[in-house]
Every structure is written in C-alpha cells, then in structure tokens.
Design a protein around this motif. Structure first.
Motif, PDB file in Angstrom:
ATOM      1  N   ALA B  37      25.466 -10.719  18.933  1.00  0.00           N
ATOM      2  CA  ALA B  37      26.072 -11.918  18.746  1.00  0.00           C
ATOM      3  C   ALA B  37      27.304 -12.066  18.744  1.00  0.00           C
ATOM      4  O   ALA B  37      28.165 -12.861  19.341  1.00  0.00           O
ATOM      5  N   CYS B  38      28.146 -11.302  17.630  1.00  0.00           N
ATOM      6  CA  CYS B  38      29.193 -11.084  17.802  1.00  0.00           C
ATOM      7  C   CYS B  38      30.034 -10.620  18.941  1.00  0.00           C
ATOM      8  O   CYS B  38      31.206 -11.271  19.601  1.00  0.00           O
ATOM      9  N   TRP B  39      29.618  -9.796  19.477  1.00  0.00           N
ATOM     10  CA  TRP B  39      30.004  -8.921  20.838  1.00  0.00           C
ATOM     11  C   TRP B  39      29.817 -10.017  21.581  1.00  0.00           C
ATOM     12  O   TRP B  39      30.914  -9.935  22.475  1.00  0.00           O
ATOM     13  N   GLU B  40      28.957 -10.676  21.989  1.00  0.00           N
ATOM     14  CA  GLU B  40      28.703 -11.707  23.021  1.00  0.00           C
ATOM     15  C   GLU B  40      30.143 -13.011  23.012  1.00  0.00           C
ATOM     16  O   GLU B  40      30.766 -12.919  23.801  1.00  0.00           O
ATOM     17  N   CYS B  41      30.240 -13.138  21.763  1.00  0.00           N
ATOM     18  CA  CYS B  41      31.159 -14.137  21.320  1.00  0.00           C
ATOM     19  C   CYS B  41      32.590 -13.413  21.828  1.00  0.00           C
ATOM     20  O   CYS B  41      33.724 -14.219  22.388  1.00  0.00           O
ATOM     21  N   TYR B  42      32.997 -12.220  21.388  1.00  0.00           N
ATOM     22  CA  TYR B  42      34.220 -11.559  21.856  1.00  0.00           C
ATOM     23  C   TYR B  42      34.314 -11.318  23.383  1.00  0.00           C
ATOM     24  O   TYR B  42      35.469 -11.574  23.696  1.00  0.00           O
ATOM     25  N   CYS B  43      33.198 -11.391  23.853  1.00  0.00           N
ATOM     26  CA  CYS B  43      33.148 -11.224  25.514  1.00  0.00           C
ATOM     27  C   CYS B  43      33.575 -12.527  26.061  1.00  0.00           C
ATOM     28  O   CYS B  43      34.594 -12.579  26.888  1.00  0.00           O
ATOM     29  N   MET B  44      33.074 -13.644  25.506  1.00  0.00           N
ATOM     30  CA  MET B  44      33.378 -14.986  26.093  1.00  0.00           C
ATOM     31  C   MET B  44      34.840 -15.453  25.736  1.00  0.00           C
ATOM     32  O   MET B  44      35.646 -15.893  26.445  1.00  0.00           O
ATOM     33  N   LEU B  45      35.064 -14.900  24.421  1.00  0.00           N
ATOM     34  CA  LEU B  45      36.836 -15.147  24.044  1.00  0.00           C
ATOM     35  C   LEU B  45      37.778 -14.300  25.202  1.00  0.00           C
ATOM     36  O   LEU B  45      38.694 -14.896  25.638  1.00  0.00           O
ATOM     37  N   GLY B  46      37.324 -13.217  25.627  1.00  0.00           N
ATOM     38  CA  GLY B  46      37.876 -12.428  26.408  1.00  0.00           C
ATOM     39  C   GLY B  46      38.044 -12.906  27.765  1.00  0.00           C
ATOM     40  O   GLY B  46      39.020 -13.126  28.665  1.00  0.00           O
ATOM     41  N   VAL B  47      36.888 -13.680  28.192  1.00  0.00           N
ATOM     42  CA  VAL B  47      36.806 -14.240  29.629  1.00  0.00           C
ATOM     43  C   VAL B  47      37.714 -15.470  29.513  1.00  0.00           C
ATOM     44  O   VAL B  47      38.635 -15.809  30.436  1.00  0.00           O
ATOM     45  N   ALA B  48      37.882 -16.144  28.213  1.00  0.00           N
ATOM     46  CA  ALA B  48      39.035 -17.363  28.184  1.00  0.00           C
ATOM     47  C   ALA B  48      40.200 -17.039  28.335  1.00  0.00           C
ATOM     48  O   ALA B  48      41.450 -17.921  28.029  1.00  0.00           O
ATOM     49  N   GLY B  49      40.634 -15.486  28.155  1.00  0.00           N
ATOM     50  CA  GLY B  49      41.995 -14.868  27.942  1.00  0.00           C
ATOM     51  C   GLY B  49      42.484 -14.789  26.749  1.00  0.00           C
ATOM     52  O   GLY B  49      43.580 -14.096  26.546  1.00  0.00           O
ATOM     53  N   ALA B  50      41.791 -14.890  25.545  1.00  0.00           N
ATOM     54  CA  ALA B  50      42.085 -14.425  24.346  1.00  0.00           C
ATOM     55  C   ALA B  50      42.079 -12.693  24.331  1.00  0.00           C
ATOM     56  O   ALA B  50      41.062 -12.351  25.099  1.00  0.00           O
ATOM     57  N   ARG B  51      42.743 -12.150  23.488  1.00  0.00           N
ATOM     58  CA  ARG B  51      42.733 -10.574  23.290  1.00  0.00           C
ATOM     59  C   ARG B  51      42.307 -10.169  22.137  1.00  0.00           C
ATOM     60  O   ARG B  51      43.304  -9.665  21.412  1.00  0.00           O
ATOM     61  N   PRO B  52      41.170 -10.405  21.433  1.00  0.00           N
ATOM     62  CA  PRO B  52      40.598 -10.315  20.176  1.00  0.00           C
ATOM     63  C   PRO B  52      40.608  -8.617  20.118  1.00  0.00           C
ATOM     64  O   PRO B  52      40.478  -7.776  21.242  1.00  0.00           O
ATOM     65  N   PHE B  53      40.763  -7.897  18.850  1.00  0.00           N
ATOM     66  CA  PHE B  53      40.375  -6.581  18.641  1.00  0.00           C
ATOM     67  C   PHE B  53      39.115  -6.618  18.560  1.00  0.00           C
ATOM     68  O   PHE B  53      38.514  -6.379  17.158  1.00  0.00           O
ATOM     69  N   LYS B  54      38.107  -6.338  19.600  1.00  0.00           N
ATOM     70  CA  LYS B  54      36.625  -6.446  19.493  1.00  0.00           C
ATOM     71  C   LYS B  54      36.035  -5.514  18.575  1.00  0.00           C
ATOM     72  O   LYS B  54      35.354  -5.679  17.921  1.00  0.00           O
ATOM     73  N   TRP B  55      36.426  -4.178  18.702  1.00  0.00           N
ATOM     74  CA  TRP B  55      35.676  -3.122  17.775  1.00  0.00           C
ATOM     75  C   TRP B  55      36.086  -3.053  16.463  1.00  0.00           C
ATOM     76  O   TRP B  55      35.139  -3.055  15.457  1.00  0.00           O
ATOM     77  N   LEU B  56      37.350  -3.625  16.295  1.00  0.00           N
ATOM     78  CA  LEU B  56      37.719  -4.002  14.643  1.00  0.00           C
ATOM     79  C   LEU B  56      36.912  -5.211  14.124  1.00  0.00           C
ATOM     80  O   LEU B  56      36.138  -5.078  13.058  1.00  0.00           O
ATOM     81  N   GLY B 243      21.720 -15.405  26.263  1.00  0.00           N
ATOM     82  CA  GLY B 243      22.016 -14.128  25.248  1.00  0.00           C
ATOM     83  C   GLY B 243      21.486 -14.342  23.801  1.00  0.00           C
ATOM     84  O   GLY B 243      20.711 -15.074  23.506  1.00  0.00           O
ATOM     85  N   MET B 244      21.972 -13.281  23.114  1.00  0.00           N
ATOM     86  CA  MET B 244      21.510 -13.260  21.648  1.00  0.00           C
ATOM     87  C   MET B 244      22.164 -14.473  20.999  1.00  0.00           C
ATOM     88  O   MET B 244      21.276 -15.089  20.135  1.00  0.00           O
ATOM     89  N   LEU B 245      23.251 -14.645  21.238  1.00  0.00           N
ATOM     90  CA  LEU B 245      23.848 -15.915  20.443  1.00  0.00           C
ATOM     91  C   LEU B 245      23.170 -17.223  20.896  1.00  0.00           C
ATOM     92  O   LEU B 245      23.056 -18.218  20.145  1.00  0.00           O
ATOM     93  N   ASP B 246      22.781 -17.320  22.437  1.00  0.00           N
ATOM     94  CA  ASP B 246      21.994 -18.522  22.772  1.00  0.00           C
ATOM     95  C   ASP B 246      20.969 -18.790  21.941  1.00  0.00           C
ATOM     96  O   ASP B 246      20.421 -19.901  21.618  1.00  0.00           O
TER      97      ASP B 246
END
Lengths: 270, 270
Positions: B37-56, B243-246
């Motif tokens: 669920a967190c992975w999907e959220c980071y992917c969505m944030l990435g699509v929106a242009g944010a650049r989170p430290f996903k693995w962290l 997805g899982m988050l859904d």
C-alpha cells in the motif's frame, strides 16, 4: 547587544525551569514553547499559500505533548497522531476544493505536529527519565546545542571560506560547521563535569559530536523551510533571536536522539 | 466477474490468516500488505511529480509495522517515526536542490508512513489484543467495512441521485453512503452473532455506524489522492479491485478507531 540581553534573561530562566521546576511547571513551559514553535510553522506555511487547519494542528500538538507527560500514563503519542490525521482528512474533505488543495490542507496540518510537536516532546520524555537525571541530561543537551550554534556563528563569521549550502543559507560555511562541532564537544565535556560527572568521558565525546551534528541538521532544516516559504525569521518573538522556532530548531532532532542514546547506552550507568 | 473471482480467492485466505495463522504469519501478511500500500502511494506521488525517498520510506513503514508487533516489546512506533524524519531531512538536504523541492522530498517521504503505515499497523495491534479476541474483532472490522463498500457501490449504482463529491469521485452519492452505513451496521450484527456473541448489541450498532463512516472517509481520502495525482487505480495488483491501497483504504481510519474503541469501551467485556 539585543541578542545578548535576551540570552541573559532567558538562560537563567531555562536553567531554573530545567533543574528546579516541579514537573507540572516544566510541562507547562515545554507546552507553551512547542505550541509557539508549531504556531510559527503554521504561519510560515500560510505565507507560502498552504491553508492548514491551524487550530486543529495546534490542538493535536498539545495532545502529543500531553501524551509524553507522566500525567497520561496509558496515552501513547500515536493516539493523538492518528486522531489528528483522521480529523484533518475529514476537515479537508469538508472544504470541497480541488483535490490538490485538499491533500495539501491535510498534509500541512499534520506535518508540523510530526516534525516539531512530536520531536520537541522528547524534551518532556527526557525530563521525566527515572532517577531524576533527566534534568542533568537536558542541561548537557542545551549546553551542547547552544555552544554548537554560537561557535558555528562566530567561527563561520570570522573564518568562513567554503560555503556549505549557498542556496539555503548563504552565511553557513564548512569552517563554521567544524567550529560548531568543536564547541558542542567542548561544552558536552563541561556539562559532564558539572552535571553528570559519573558518565564515562567517551559518552561526552560521542554526545557532543552527535548532538552537534543533528543540531546543525535541525538548524539547516528550519532554514530550508524559511527559504522555501520566503520568511526570514519564524517570528519576532525573541528580540535579536528571531522566533521560537529559530531558537528551538537545533533541538528538533537533538532531543529525540539524546533520549534514545540514553535508552541505548546510558540507562543504568547515570 | 473478475472482481467476484478475486474476492472468492481472497476472502477465504483473509479468514484463514485472521483466525488461524500464528502471530508470525499474520505479521508477515500484514507487513507485505502495508508495504504494498505504501509502495503504491509512493508511485502515485512520483506520477504527480514529487520525488520521495521511496526506499527510505518503505523501510520506515516496515519499522513502524515491526514496532507494533509483540516481538518488539520496548520499541514504540515513535522511534521509527522520528528516525525517519531525521534521515529524510538529512537526505533531502543532501540533494542540494531548490528549498521547495527539499521540503517536498522530506514531506512526501514521511507522509505515507504516517497516513498509511502507522494507520494500518493497528491491524497488528488489534490481532495482538489479550484473550485472543483480536481475531474476532478483526473479522467484525472486515465484515463491516467490506459490507459498507459493497452496499455503497450497489445502492449508489442503482439508486444514486444526489452526488456527494462530484469533483472527487463522480460516482459517489448520498444514497450510496446511506446504503453503505446500513450494510456496515447489518454486517456488524452478523459478525457479532458469529464471532463475539457476548458483546452488547449496542456496541454492534455503534461499531457498524462508526466503522462504516470512517471506512467511507478513508475511501474518499484515497480517491482524493488518486484524483490529485491523476492516477485511476493505485495499481493493477488485484484483478478487478485495483491496487492494494484501493482495497485497504477503508481500513485506514477504521483500524485505529476500532482499536481505541476496544481500549475505551470493550476491554474486559469481550
């Protein structure tokens, strides 16, 4: 001069509250401090165009503070945190704006509570450590971080050549950072001598280095937020020192780090 | 049809894991779910242009999950949270970008762990409740929220007239919301009958209403994030369900709310 005068008023007050105040008074002073720091952060976010639910966030921060006090033994900090996320999300939905604005409203409400309220609440956890040694460790914390700040400022101003982060804070230099670390270590030894003489000397060295480093990180982080929002001082609350957040920023990470350092390495020895 | 087939595979698995799996297996399944669920959220944030430290962030989420397990008795969730904020801020400073981008990087790394990782970790806290009744309360939680989702969908599709939030989710209607609440209450009573017959009937009523409401709030919040980031499904992981988050979004607030409802009102009676 204004800066020095303010310091001469605040430092004895700080000393008295840390070493001699009853737990209720320390909690009240910490709560007001944290409340003001969060308030300033919400104001900066407002200047930057975010529209956090300020009063909701400030209530959440106070609930987190309360959860760290010995007066709330079964009330863990995660309860106010999840309650705040729930209510912030519900409030953001109620605004019926664009989806981006809703996400920003909820996130900008919760973030200051996590980054400032939760972080600084460790001051209360430290004060409440068993054996009454929390006060002495708090003195070491303040000695180190204030000495780090001050030494970084004077060394940087006089010897600074290589700039550290020109885009964030043009005055910060690597020479200043090295001076700050040196000052933090020196004052950690002084604080050990006065307040915790039974602590092994290498703990003073490590704590000086660690608290000095994460103190500068907190300082730098606050500079980034100010730069990102276009605000110079977090407020004009403390004459010559800027706002409460400007003065507390080096504790943002140093307070939790000292707490867990104690849990990991000092428990039972001091 | 795909949706139904996936449900027919997942529901018996869910039942078996909740009621019969040893704690280690339940923890592993919960950890994988929360991680996805967190992975999907980071992917969505990435699509929106944010650049989170996903693995962290994903590591931080797993540490929060672990802190909720009985296997980490002295390891409170606040430790991984403050550690994550510290490391995220340090990593953001290291990127040497514009201040706004640094703030966004740190915030977008920490937020999913607070809003998803911390929230869903309460599933583990629930499973670990004393007396072994956590499993039964989890069944009540899943019965209510799944029934709420399903009833809202069918009532909304067939009878929906008054749209609730046209800008967020054009299909959601007040009729659907009412149907969802009714479904949640009905299935809370059914779950009470099967799993916790000694619980007073009014607790089933309240829990149905509360879990149904905050379940819809979680669902709506996930829709807002998807709408804000321009993503339709959080991922294509579960055929017919997104997805899982859904699938987990209605538990985001329902899991912590049920946990604290137990602490406040059910402890000692079930």
């Amino acid at each position: 001069m204004t800066r020095l005068a303010t310091a001469l008023v605040l430092l004895p007050f700080l000393y008295a509250v840390i070493e001699f105040a009853p737990p209720e008074v320390f909690l009240a002073v910490a709560a007001i401090t944290i409340w003001l720091a969060c308030w300033e952060c919400y104001c900066m976010l407002g200047v930057a165009g975010a529209r956090p639910f300020k009063w909701l966030g400030l209530s959440g921060a106070l609930a987190v503070v309360w959860s760290f006090s010995g007066f709330a033994p079964v009330f863990e900090p995660t309860l106010p945190l999840v309650a705040l996320t729930l209510v912030s999300v519900a409030a953001a939905m109620g605004r019926r704006e664009e989806p981006q604005a809703m996400v920003q409203a909820a996130v900008s409400t919760v973030m200051p509570v996590v980054f400032i309220g939760l972080a600084l609440s460790y001051l209360i956890a430290l004060r409440g450590l068993p054996g009454g040694r929390g006060s002495d460790l708090l003195m070491l914390l303040f000695f180190s971080t204030i000495a780090g700040d001050t030494a970084a400022y004077y060394v940087g101003t006089n010897l600074g050549r290589h700039r550290m982060a020109p885009r964030i804070s043009p005055k910060k230099s690597w020479e200043g950072a090295a001076g700050g670390l040196g000052g933090a270590v020196a004052m950690a030894f002084v604080a050990r001598g006065i307040f915790v003489p039974e602590m092994a000397w290498y703990h003073a060295l490590f704590l000086g280095l660690i608290l000095g480093s994460v103190g500068m990180l907190g300082d730098l982080a606050a500079s980034v937020v100010k730069r990102a929002t276009g605000v110079k001082d977090s407020s004009g609350l403390l004459p010559g020192h800027g706002g409460m957040l400007d003065r507390m920023d080096s504790l943002l990470f140093a307070a939790p780090v000292l707490y867990y350092y104690y849990q990991g390495f000092l428990q039972g020895t001091v």
